[in-house]
Scaffold this motif. Structure first.
Motif, PDB file in Angstrom:
ATOM      1  N   SER A  94       1.097  -1.228   0.057  1.00 21.73           N
ATOM      2  CA  SER A  94       0.031   0.070   0.301  1.00 21.73           C
ATOM      3  C   SER A  94       0.898   1.823   0.009  1.00 21.73           C
ATOM      4  CB  SER A  94      -0.904  -0.124   1.462  1.00 21.73           C
ATOM      5  OG  SER A  94      -1.656  -0.574   1.024  1.00 21.73           O
ATOM      6  N   TYR A  95       0.197   2.470  -0.681  1.00 15.46           N
ATOM      7  CA  TYR A  95       1.016   3.674  -0.760  1.00 15.46           C
ATOM      8  C   TYR A  95       0.235   4.576  -0.912  1.00 15.46           C
ATOM      9  CZ  TYR A  95       0.446   2.998  -5.875  1.00 15.46           C
ATOM     10  OH  TYR A  95      -0.110   2.795  -7.172  1.00 15.46           O
ATOM     11  N   MET A  96       0.940   5.518  -0.258  1.00 13.91           N
ATOM     12  CA  MET A  96      -0.225   7.195  -0.772  1.00 13.91           C
ATOM     13  C   MET A  96      -0.321   7.359  -2.356  1.00 13.91           C
ATOM     14  SD  MET A  96      -1.263   7.204   2.273  1.00 13.91           S
ATOM     15  CE  MET A  96      -2.845   8.501   1.737  1.00 13.91           C
ATOM     16  N   ASP A  97      -1.533   7.248  -3.108  1.00 15.92           N
ATOM     17  CA  ASP A  97      -1.561   7.954  -4.508  1.00 15.92           C
ATOM     18  C   ASP A  97      -1.445   9.968  -4.170  1.00 15.92           C
ATOM     19  OD1 ASP A  97      -1.300   8.014  -7.181  1.00 15.92           O
ATOM     20  OD2 ASP A  97      -3.385   7.715  -7.537  1.00 15.92           O
ATOM     21  N   VAL A  98      -0.604  10.004  -4.993  1.00 14.33           N
ATOM     22  CA  VAL A  98      -0.523  11.983  -4.805  1.00 14.33           C
ATOM     23  C   VAL A  98      -0.516  12.386  -6.086  1.00 14.33           C
ATOM     24  CG1 VAL A  98       1.330  13.575  -4.299  1.00 14.33           C
ATOM     25  CG2 VAL A  98       0.923  11.494  -2.933  1.00 14.33           C
ATOM     26  N   ASP A  99      -1.591  13.417  -6.367  1.00 14.99           N
ATOM     27  CA  ASP A  99      -1.444  14.750  -7.540  1.00 14.99           C
ATOM     28  C   ASP A  99      -0.119  14.847  -7.579  1.00 14.99           C
ATOM     29  OD1 ASP A  99      -1.898  15.676  -9.276  1.00 14.99           O
ATOM     30  OD2 ASP A  99      -4.464  16.678  -8.762  1.00 14.99           O
ATOM     31  N   GLN A 100      -0.017  14.738  -9.121  1.00 15.11           N
ATOM     32  CA  GLN A 100       1.842  15.222  -9.218  1.00 15.11           C
ATOM     33  C   GLN A 100       1.523  16.541  -9.442  1.00 15.11           C
ATOM     34  OE1 GLN A 100       4.125  13.948  -9.323  1.00 15.11           O
ATOM     35  NE2 GLN A 100       3.268  11.422  -8.883  1.00 15.11           N
ATOM     36  N   GLU A 101       0.205  17.581 -10.222  1.00 14.01           N
ATOM     37  CA  GLU A 101       0.212  18.661 -10.569  1.00 14.01           C
ATOM     38  C   GLU A 101       0.187  19.775  -9.194  1.00 14.01           C
ATOM     39  OE1 GLU A 101      -2.289  19.648 -13.070  1.00 14.01           O
ATOM     40  OE2 GLU A 101      -1.604  18.630 -14.707  1.00 14.01           O
ATOM     41  N   GLY A 107      -5.333   9.293  -2.024  1.00 13.47           N
ATOM     42  CA  GLY A 107      -5.587   8.173  -0.890  1.00 13.47           C
ATOM     43  C   GLY A 107      -4.862   7.007  -0.398  1.00 13.47           C
ATOM     44  N   LYS A 108      -5.300   6.085  -0.663  1.00 12.60           N
ATOM     45  CA  LYS A 108      -4.091   4.822  -0.116  1.00 12.60           C
ATOM     46  C   LYS A 108      -4.700   4.170  -0.994  1.00 12.60           C
ATOM     47  CE  LYS A 108      -3.882   0.734   3.705  1.00 12.60           C
ATOM     48  NZ  LYS A 108      -3.333   0.575   4.649  1.00 12.60           N
ATOM     49  N   ILE A 139       3.854   2.329   2.529  1.00 10.94           N
ATOM     50  CA  ILE A 139       3.366   2.454   4.332  1.00 10.94           C
ATOM     51  C   ILE A 139       2.907   1.607   4.508  1.00 10.94           C
ATOM     52  CG2 ILE A 139       2.775   4.680   3.781  1.00 10.94           C
ATOM     53  CD1 ILE A 139       0.426   4.421   2.941  1.00 10.94           C
ATOM     54  N   GLN A 140       2.792   0.154   3.207  1.00 10.63           N
ATOM     55  CA  GLN A 140       2.375  -2.040   4.280  1.00 10.63           C
ATOM     56  C   GLN A 140       2.399  -2.739   3.111  1.00 10.63           C
ATOM     57  OE1 GLN A 140      -1.561  -1.092   5.265  1.00 10.63           O
ATOM     58  NE2 GLN A 140      -2.004  -3.640   5.977  1.00 10.63           N
ATOM     59  N   VAL A 141       3.584  -3.375   3.617  1.00 13.03           N
ATOM     60  CA  VAL A 141       2.894  -5.136   2.951  1.00 13.03           C
ATOM     61  C   VAL A 141       2.192  -5.977   4.227  1.00 13.03           C
ATOM     62  CG1 VAL A 141       4.585  -6.269   2.358  1.00 13.03           C
ATOM     63  CG2 VAL A 141       5.455  -3.863   3.005  1.00 13.03           C
ATOM     64  N   GLU A 148      -8.316 -11.222   4.062  1.00 13.24           N
ATOM     65  CA  GLU A 148      -9.554 -11.973   4.298  1.00 13.24           C
ATOM     66  C   GLU A 148     -10.718 -11.649   3.362  1.00 13.24           C
ATOM     67  OE1 GLU A 148     -11.740 -10.839   7.164  1.00 13.24           O
ATOM     68  OE2 GLU A 148     -10.333 -10.775   9.012  1.00 13.24           O
ATOM     69  N   GLU A 149     -11.655 -12.112   2.633  1.00 14.28           N
ATOM     70  CA  GLU A 149     -12.231 -11.899   1.255  1.00 14.28           C
ATOM     71  C   GLU A 149     -12.465 -10.480   1.120  1.00 14.28           C
ATOM     72  OE1 GLU A 149     -13.620 -13.831  -0.475  1.00 14.28           O
ATOM     73  OE2 GLU A 149     -12.598 -15.719   0.325  1.00 14.28           O
ATOM     74  N   ALA A 150     -12.689  -9.269  -0.035  1.00 11.89           N
ATOM     75  CA  ALA A 150     -12.464  -8.466  -0.340  1.00 11.89           C
ATOM     76  C   ALA A 150     -14.093  -8.158  -0.477  1.00 11.89           C
ATOM     77  CB  ALA A 150     -12.429  -8.661  -2.404  1.00 11.89           C
ATOM     78  N   GLY A 151     -14.827  -8.323   0.481  1.00  8.90           N
ATOM     79  CA  GLY A 151     -15.820  -7.798   0.490  1.00  8.90           C
ATOM     80  C   GLY A 151     -15.620  -7.765   2.260  1.00  8.90           C
ATOM     81  N   ASP A 152     -14.844  -8.499   2.818  1.00  5.75           N
ATOM     82  CA  ASP A 152     -14.491  -8.116   4.271  1.00  5.75           C
ATOM     83  C   ASP A 152     -13.850  -6.970   4.164  1.00  5.75           C
ATOM     84  OD1 ASP A 152     -16.742  -9.642   4.956  1.00  5.75           O
ATOM     85  OD2 ASP A 152     -15.184 -11.477   5.287  1.00  5.75           O
ATOM     86  N   ARG A 153     -12.835  -6.265   3.641  1.00  5.14           N
ATOM     87  CA  ARG A 153     -11.843  -5.444   4.088  1.00  5.14           C
ATOM     88  C   ARG A 153     -12.402  -4.198   4.492  1.00  5.14           C
ATOM     89  NH1 ARG A 153      -7.684  -6.311  -1.396  1.00  5.14           N
ATOM     90  NH2 ARG A 153      -7.914  -8.165  -1.291  1.00  5.14           N
ATOM     91  N   ILE A 154     -11.461  -3.725   5.048  1.00  6.26           N
ATOM     92  CA  ILE A 154     -12.108  -1.913   4.937  1.00  6.26           C
ATOM     93  C   ILE A 154     -11.652  -1.494   3.988  1.00  6.26           C
ATOM     94  CG2 ILE A 154     -10.964  -0.237   6.954  1.00  6.26           C
ATOM     95  CD1 ILE A 154     -12.161  -2.064   8.951  1.00  6.26           C
ATOM     96  N   THR A 155     -12.144  -0.067   3.542  1.00  7.34           N
ATOM     97  CA  THR A 155     -10.779   0.440   2.584  1.00  7.34           C
ATOM     98  C   THR A 155     -11.378   2.048   3.178  1.00  7.34           C
ATOM     99  OG1 THR A 155     -13.123   1.481   1.343  1.00  7.34           O
ATOM    100  CG2 THR A 155     -11.594  -0.886   0.104  1.00  7.34           C
ATOM    101  N   GLU A 156     -10.187   2.864   2.482  1.00  9.01           N
ATOM    102  CA  GLU A 156      -9.688   4.217   3.188  1.00  9.01           C
ATOM    103  C   GLU A 156      -9.934   5.193   2.113  1.00  9.01           C
ATOM    104  OE1 GLU A 156      -6.463   5.041   5.241  1.00  9.01           O
ATOM    105  OE2 GLU A 156      -6.642   2.527   5.760  1.00  9.01           O
TER     106      GLU A 156
END
Length: 156
Positions: A94-101, A107-108, A139-141, A148-156
């Motif tokens: 996981s990494y933070m996506d940053v707007d280049q401009e 977001g993550k 930021i995370q490996v 767990e199953e994709a439906g149980d994931r917490i998204t940020e």
């Protein structure tokens, strides 16, 4: 009249010598040459003994060359970022996506590592989503097999 530099006097030379902890090929050759120069002409060194000493010298030189080669191999592997980060292939990062401009964090983002490359000495992780990121941006490996199953994931 010419004068002698006082630093060359024997009285100004060090009285003690500092012995070396190792005997290298140069020292071995010096000892062998001194032994040959100072041998008794009426009773020269035995041929077998001379051949034995030369074989010892050759063996010593080969061991030193092998030791240097192994040292260079170890050093090259420690320095290579591709080797250092090759264990990341197959891992989810996981990494933070940053707007280049604007420089604003969008977001993550999480994706699986598919390859590792190097650019100017830095490790570049190539991801399943097509992105390429520097290894220090992570930021995370996580191991995708333990999630767990994709439906149980917490998204940020």
């Amino acid at each position: 009249m010419t004068t002698i530099d006082p630093s060359l006097y024997l009285s100004n030379q060090p009285k003690t010598r500092t012995p070396s902890a190792s005997l290298g090929k140069d020292e071995f050759l010096k000892i062998l040459m001194t032994q040959l120069q100072n041998q008794d002409p009426t009773n020269p060194m035995d041929d077998r003994e001379f051949v034995s000493q030369m074989a010892t010298f050759s063996s010593l030189e080969q061991m030193m060359n092998m030791s240097n080669s192994i040292e260079m191999l170890v050093q090259s592997q420690l320095v290579s970022p591709v080797i250092q980060y090759s264990h990341m292939i197959g891992q989810e990062v996981s990494y933070m996506d940053v707007d280049q401009e604007t420089g604003k964090e969008l977001g993550k983002v999480t994706s699986k590592v598919v390859a590792v490359s190097q650019h100017e000495g830095w490790a570049i992780l190539e991801l399943e989503n097509g992105e390429k990121i520097y290894a220090d941006a992570i930021i995370q490996v996580s191991d995708p097999g333990t999630k767990e199953e994709a439906g149980d994931r917490i998204t940020e």
